[in-house]
Design a protein around this motif. Structure first.
Motif, PDB file in Angstrom:
ATOM      1  N   SER A 101       0.495  -1.110   0.017  1.00 38.74           N
ATOM      2  CA  SER A 101       0.103  -0.277   0.003  1.00 38.74           C
ATOM      3  C   SER A 101       0.468   1.083  -0.199  1.00 38.74           C
ATOM      4  O   SER A 101       0.584   2.734  -0.544  1.00 38.74           O
ATOM      5  N   ALA A 102       2.057   1.457   0.939  1.00 40.46           N
ATOM      6  CA  ALA A 102       2.683   2.548   1.047  1.00 40.46           C
ATOM      7  C   ALA A 102       3.623   2.398  -0.337  1.00 40.46           C
ATOM      8  O   ALA A 102       3.687   3.591  -1.079  1.00 40.46           O
ATOM      9  N   VAL A 103       3.716   1.280  -1.139  1.00 39.53           N
ATOM     10  CA  VAL A 103       4.630   1.791  -2.369  1.00 39.53           C
ATOM     11  C   VAL A 103       3.402   2.544  -3.694  1.00 39.53           C
ATOM     12  O   VAL A 103       3.160   2.793  -4.766  1.00 39.53           O
ATOM     13  N   ALA A 104       2.132   1.269  -3.822  1.00 42.49           N
ATOM     14  CA  ALA A 104       1.926   2.543  -4.609  1.00 42.49           C
ATOM     15  C   ALA A 104       0.976   3.660  -4.603  1.00 42.49           C
ATOM     16  O   ALA A 104       0.863   4.417  -4.680  1.00 42.49           O
ATOM     17  N   HIS A 105       0.864   4.181  -2.865  1.00 35.87           N
ATOM     18  CA  HIS A 105       0.271   5.226  -2.391  1.00 35.87           C
ATOM     19  C   HIS A 105       1.832   6.175  -3.237  1.00 35.87           C
ATOM     20  O   HIS A 105       1.760   7.408  -3.971  1.00 35.87           O
ATOM     21  N   GLY A 106       2.807   5.863  -2.993  1.00 37.64           N
ATOM     22  CA  GLY A 106       4.056   7.097  -3.546  1.00 37.64           C
ATOM     23  C   GLY A 106       3.796   6.958  -4.847  1.00 37.64           C
ATOM     24  O   GLY A 106       4.003   8.287  -5.314  1.00 37.64           O
ATOM     25  N   THR A 107       3.869   5.730  -5.885  1.00 38.66           N
ATOM     26  CA  THR A 107       3.908   6.105  -7.328  1.00 38.66           C
ATOM     27  C   THR A 107       3.172   6.857  -7.649  1.00 38.66           C
ATOM     28  O   THR A 107       2.626   7.799  -7.956  1.00 38.66           O
ATOM     29  N   LEU A 121      -3.240  -1.628  -6.784  1.00 40.08           N
ATOM     30  CA  LEU A 121      -1.887  -2.214  -6.391  1.00 40.08           C
ATOM     31  C   LEU A 121      -1.385  -3.656  -7.365  1.00 40.08           C
ATOM     32  O   LEU A 121      -0.339  -4.187  -6.468  1.00 40.08           O
ATOM     33  N   SER A 122      -1.766  -3.855  -8.469  1.00 41.49           N
ATOM     34  CA  SER A 122      -1.604  -4.788  -8.931  1.00 41.49           C
ATOM     35  C   SER A 122      -0.193  -4.764  -9.814  1.00 41.49           C
ATOM     36  O   SER A 122       0.238  -5.723  -9.707  1.00 41.49           O
ATOM     37  N   ALA A 123      -0.109  -3.580  -9.793  1.00 38.10           N
ATOM     38  CA  ALA A 123       1.567  -3.183 -10.201  1.00 38.10           C
ATOM     39  C   ALA A 123       2.566  -2.952  -9.281  1.00 38.10           C
ATOM     40  O   ALA A 123       4.122  -3.015  -9.970  1.00 38.10           O
ATOM     41  N   VAL A 124       2.286  -3.549  -8.524  1.00 39.68           N
ATOM     42  CA  VAL A 124       3.352  -3.515  -6.933  1.00 39.68           C
ATOM     43  C   VAL A 124       3.933  -5.079  -6.659  1.00 39.68           C
ATOM     44  O   VAL A 124       2.758  -5.485  -6.344  1.00 39.68           O
ATOM     45  N   THR A 125       5.085  -5.426  -6.328  1.00 40.58           N
ATOM     46  CA  THR A 125       5.322  -6.489  -6.212  1.00 40.58           C
ATOM     47  C   THR A 125       6.055  -6.251  -4.093  1.00 40.58           C
ATOM     48  O   THR A 125       7.616  -5.648  -4.317  1.00 40.58           O
ATOM     49  N   THR A 126       5.731  -7.757  -3.857  1.00 43.68           N
ATOM     50  CA  THR A 126       6.516  -7.215  -2.384  1.00 43.68           C
ATOM     51  C   THR A 126       7.301  -8.507  -2.405  1.00 43.68           C
ATOM     52  O   THR A 126       6.612  -9.717  -2.963  1.00 43.68           O
TER      53      THR A 126
END
Length: 318
Positions: free
Chosen positions: A274-280, A298-303
């Motif tokens: 969620s943090a990565v998606a918000h920053g992006t 969120l579908s573009a984020v990988t952890t």
């Protein structure tokens, strides 16, 4: 409810320019004014996500009154603490290629009674808070230990603390064991006193902050993604190549990331995603505009726990 604390808030004026020419008269193609300061930005992102947020900040003068009015228009419950000085005004100039020129004012001097009033305002509202996010630089008049005192008092009240600051204020607060600290790469390098060239260097630096007191470290590495190091392990979050089509402004992107992390619970890889998606999403918006759920992908984020330790940072720290 997420409570934010911003000791040095600002009115943020952003001008988009066709170009920046020294000594010339420039005409903006677009402009906006937002209630600013790192904690206030977090509150704006929390409100944009449809969650309740209260923003504690010292506010003074006509600028402070406008700040409180604009915060209310964003759906933030503004808990302004009156001060004698005037709230600062910051200016950001944005060029078409995304280059930013920022002019940040120093801000008013906070007196000892005003500093205590800030701490008391937080105490009065902490019982209802799922998280307290303490963010930004300390204004003139507040000692480096002020955040440490805030963390200690909030922990005694049973609250969880997320801290986003740097320098001596961060170093002093680590002794009080904040639940989350959120440095960017430069702040992380400053905290450990050495440059960072790779993701692995950033991991080691974050682990050192945990050894010095932080329960969790959420580290923003800019275009190279984000790290979360906590008691369960080390996680790396990044976005799919090509997700960011145009960088319009990185003002407030780190604050949006922290809001995304906290609104998703503030624990584990789901919160990191969620943090990565918000920053992006934030870097693709103008000025310090905070993303709404419709802006997130969120579908573009990988952890992953497979950390690319040898990956060189796009912008190595000094």
């Amino acid at each position: 409810m997420i409570l934010t604390v911003t000791p040095n808030p600002s009115l943020d004026r952003t001008y988009e320019l066709p170009g920046l020419e020294h000594g010339a008269v420039l005409r903006a193609t677009a402009d906006r004014v937002d209630p600013g300061g790192k904690g206030v930005n977090v509150s704006r992102a929390v409100a944009a996500a449809g969650q309740r947020t209260v923003a504690v900040a010292p506010l003074g003068g006509p600028e402070g009154a406008l700040h409180a009015q604009l915060a209310g228009e964003y759906g933030i419950e503004a808990a302004g603490v009156p001060i004698a000085g005037s709230t600062r005004v910051n200016v950001t100039l944005v060029e078409p290629d995304g280059t930013l020129t920022k002019v940040n004012a120093a801000g008013p001097r906070i007196t000892a009674p005003e500093a205590e009033a800030l701490l008391e305002a937080v105490r009065n509202r902490s019982a209802a808070a799922a998280w307290i996010a303490c963010c930004g630089s300390l204004p003139r008049g507040l000692p480096q230990q002020w955040y440490a005192e805030l963390v200690a008092r909030s922990h005694r009240a049973g609250a969880r603390i997320a801290l986003d600051t740097s320098g001596g204020a961060l170093t002093a607060a680590l002794r009080e064991r904040p639940d989350v600290v959120k440095p960017n790469a430069d702040e992380l390098a400053e905290a450990v006193g050495r440059p960072l060239a790779t993701v692995g260097d950033a991991v080691k630096a974050a682990e050192e902050l945990r050894e010095r007191g932080a329960h969790s470290v959420l580290a923003s590495l800019g275009a190279d993604g984000q790290l979360l190091i906590d008691g369960t392990g080390t996680y790396y979050g990044s976005t799919r190549a090509g997700t960011v089509r145009t960088v319009r402004s990185n003002v407030g992107a780190g604050d949006a990331s922290l809001a995304g992390f906290l609104t998703a619970g503030g624990i584990g890889p789901a919160a990191l995603a969620s943090a990565v998606a918000h920053g992006t999403a934030a870097v693709q918006l103008p000025g310090s505009v905070m993303p709404t759920p419709a802006d997130l992908d969120l579908s573009a984020v990988t952890t992953t726990t497979a950390i690319p330790l040898d990956r060189a940072l796009t912008e190595p720290t000094s």
